[in-house]
Design a protein around this motif. Sequence first.
Motif, short mmCIF file in Angstrom:
data_model
loop_
_atom_site.label_atom_id
_atom_site.label_comp_id
_atom_site.label_asym_id
_atom_site.label_seq_id
_atom_site.Cartn_x
_atom_site.Cartn_y
_atom_site.Cartn_z
N ALA A 123 0.83 -1.20 0.00
CA ALA A 123 0.00 0.00 0.00
C ALA A 123 0.86 1.25 0.00
O ALA A 123 0.55 2.25 -0.68
N ARG A 124 1.96 1.23 0.76
CA ARG A 124 2.85 2.39 0.81
C ARG A 124 3.48 2.66 -0.56
O ARG A 124 3.53 3.79 -1.03
N HIS A 125 3.96 1.59 -1.22
CA HIS A 125 4.57 1.77 -2.54
C HIS A 125 3.53 2.22 -3.57
O HIS A 125 3.82 3.06 -4.43
N PHE A 126 2.33 1.67 -3.51
CA PHE A 126 1.28 2.06 -4.44
C PHE A 126 0.96 3.55 -4.29
O PHE A 126 0.80 4.26 -5.28
N LYS A 127 0.87 3.98 -3.06
CA LYS A 127 0.54 5.39 -2.81
C LYS A 127 1.61 6.30 -3.37
O LYS A 127 1.32 7.35 -3.98
N SER A 128 2.89 5.92 -3.23
CA SER A 128 3.97 6.78 -3.69
C SER A 128 4.06 6.83 -5.20
O SER A 128 4.44 7.84 -5.78
N VAL A 129 3.67 5.74 -5.88
CA VAL A 129 3.79 5.68 -7.34
C VAL A 129 2.53 6.19 -8.04
O VAL A 129 2.60 6.94 -9.01
N THR A 130 1.37 5.76 -7.55
CA THR A 130 0.12 6.07 -8.27
C THR A 130 -0.75 7.10 -7.58
O THR A 130 -1.69 7.62 -8.19
N GLY A 131 -0.48 7.36 -6.29
CA GLY A 131 -1.35 8.26 -5.55
C GLY A 131 -2.65 7.60 -5.12
O GLY A 131 -3.57 8.28 -4.68
N ALA A 132 -2.73 6.29 -5.26
CA ALA A 132 -3.97 5.57 -4.95
C ALA A 132 -3.64 4.31 -4.17
O ALA A 132 -2.49 3.85 -4.10
N THR A 133 -4.66 3.72 -3.56
CA THR A 133 -4.50 2.42 -2.91
C THR A 133 -4.50 1.33 -3.98
O THR A 133 -4.93 1.57 -5.12
N PRO A 134 -4.05 0.14 -3.64
CA PRO A 134 -4.07 -0.95 -4.64
C PRO A 134 -5.47 -1.20 -5.21
O PRO A 134 -5.63 -1.40 -6.41
N LEU A 135 -6.51 -1.22 -4.35
CA LEU A 135 -7.86 -1.48 -4.84
C LEU A 135 -8.37 -0.32 -5.70
O LEU A 135 -9.08 -0.55 -6.70
N GLN A 136 -8.04 0.91 -5.33
CA GLN A 136 -8.42 2.05 -6.18
C GLN A 136 -7.75 1.93 -7.54
O GLN A 136 -8.37 2.20 -8.57
N TRP A 137 -6.48 1.57 -7.53
CA TRP A 137 -5.75 1.41 -8.79
C TRP A 137 -6.39 0.33 -9.65
O TRP A 137 -6.59 0.51 -10.86
N LEU A 138 -6.72 -0.82 -9.04
CA LEU A 138 -7.35 -1.90 -9.79
C LEU A 138 -8.68 -1.44 -10.40
O LEU A 138 -8.97 -1.73 -11.56
N SER A 139 -9.46 -0.74 -9.62
CA SER A 139 -10.76 -0.27 -10.10
C SER A 139 -10.60 0.66 -11.31
O SER A 139 -11.31 0.52 -12.30
N THR A 140 -9.66 1.60 -11.22
CA THR A 140 -9.49 2.54 -12.32
C THR A 140 -8.92 1.85 -13.57
O THR A 140 -9.30 2.19 -14.70
N GLN A 141 -8.05 0.85 -13.38
CA GLN A 141 -7.54 0.13 -14.54
C GLN A 141 -8.65 -0.68 -15.22
O GLN A 141 -8.68 -0.83 -16.44
N ARG A 142 -9.57 -1.20 -14.41
CA ARG A 142 -10.68 -1.96 -14.99
C ARG A 142 -11.64 -1.04 -15.75
O ARG A 142 -12.14 -1.41 -16.81
N ILE A 143 -11.86 0.13 -15.22
CA ILE A 143 -12.65 1.11 -15.97
C ILE A 143 -11.94 1.48 -17.26
O ILE A 143 -12.57 1.59 -18.32
N ARG A 144 -10.63 1.66 -17.18
CA ARG A 144 -9.85 1.98 -18.38
C ARG A 144 -9.97 0.87 -19.42
O ARG A 144 -10.11 1.13 -20.61
N ARG A 145 -9.88 -0.37 -18.98
CA ARG A 145 -10.02 -1.51 -19.91
C ARG A 145 -11.41 -1.49 -20.54
O ARG A 145 -11.56 -1.72 -21.75
N ALA A 146 -12.42 -1.22 -19.75
CA ALA A 146 -13.78 -1.14 -20.28
C ALA A 146 -13.90 -0.03 -21.32
O ALA A 146 -14.55 -0.20 -22.36
#
Length: 318
Positions: free
Chosen positions: A241-264
């Motif tokens: 979670a710490r690394h995700f926040k530093s790289v993407t500004g989001a939590t892992p689950l938030q990142w997954l959700s946005t990538q799935r929307i992007r794929r859609a």
Amino acid sequence: MATVALAAIDGMLHFELAMACEVFVRDPSGLADPWYDLVVCGPGPVRIGRFQLKPDAGLDRLARADTVIIPSMEDIDADVPPDLLDAVRAAHEAGARMVSLCTGAFVLAAAGVLDGLHATTHWAHTEALAARYPRVKVDPDVLYVDNGNVLASAGKAAAIDLCLHLIRRDHGSTVANAVARRLVVPPHRAGGQAQFVTTPVPARDDHPLADLFPWAMERLDRPLTVEDLARQANMSSRNLARHFKSVTGATPLQWLSTQRIRRAQELLENTDNGIDAIAQAAGMGTATTLRRHFNRTVGVPPDAYRRTFRSAGPSSES
């Protein structure tokens, strides 16, 4: 052909103006037809940083443009020339989409275009913008904001993000991604609003998450948990979670959700697949779930998004 008019006056900075010219000058994908008609507008020969520039047209041309872009100003305390303010107001009243890059927000604010709207500018100047124009809702921590017909970006790299966002709105992600590849920049960074989708960009190839991002992207159609991601990255869930926040500004689950929307989004733009099939391919499970998350994130239902942005023929939605 949609006209993009760039304002150019003495005292502007060259980076944002030159970058906007580069972004809107041609379509490397060959898919957008017609492309933009780019016009640089100024009162006459002007000095932009160290460069002399001869505009294509006068400032009055802004009022006949579909999109007006105001690049950054070197001195935010200098008075905005009255002829530029008049031209900006005329363009806004004529219905042009108004865009500021970095400290160009001070010009839109001075013209009253940002009154009652959200806006941003370079982090070093957000307090000055808010103090000088109290009717503007300044968001100091975002890359860019989209009010529909009025948009504003923060500093230099964020100006590229906003220009790519405009292309994505107008022509879809395939074209915007092609432009990003030509510029060798990330295709999409979060602007700070819910509808903007994050793309991971690790700072180094040896970053602890460098291999995790492509691994997860290949498995978006599967049920992935934070524990799955942590196990693949060989770290604890807290460390992940710490690394995700530093790289993407989001939590892992938030990142997954946005990538799935992007794929859609990509599947809606480029395939005839039905909404149920797209929901499964994007890891959303059902069309109902996809519609709920898609509408909340993008602001429109998947069906409406497809009608607006897809680059292929008629769809066969379920």
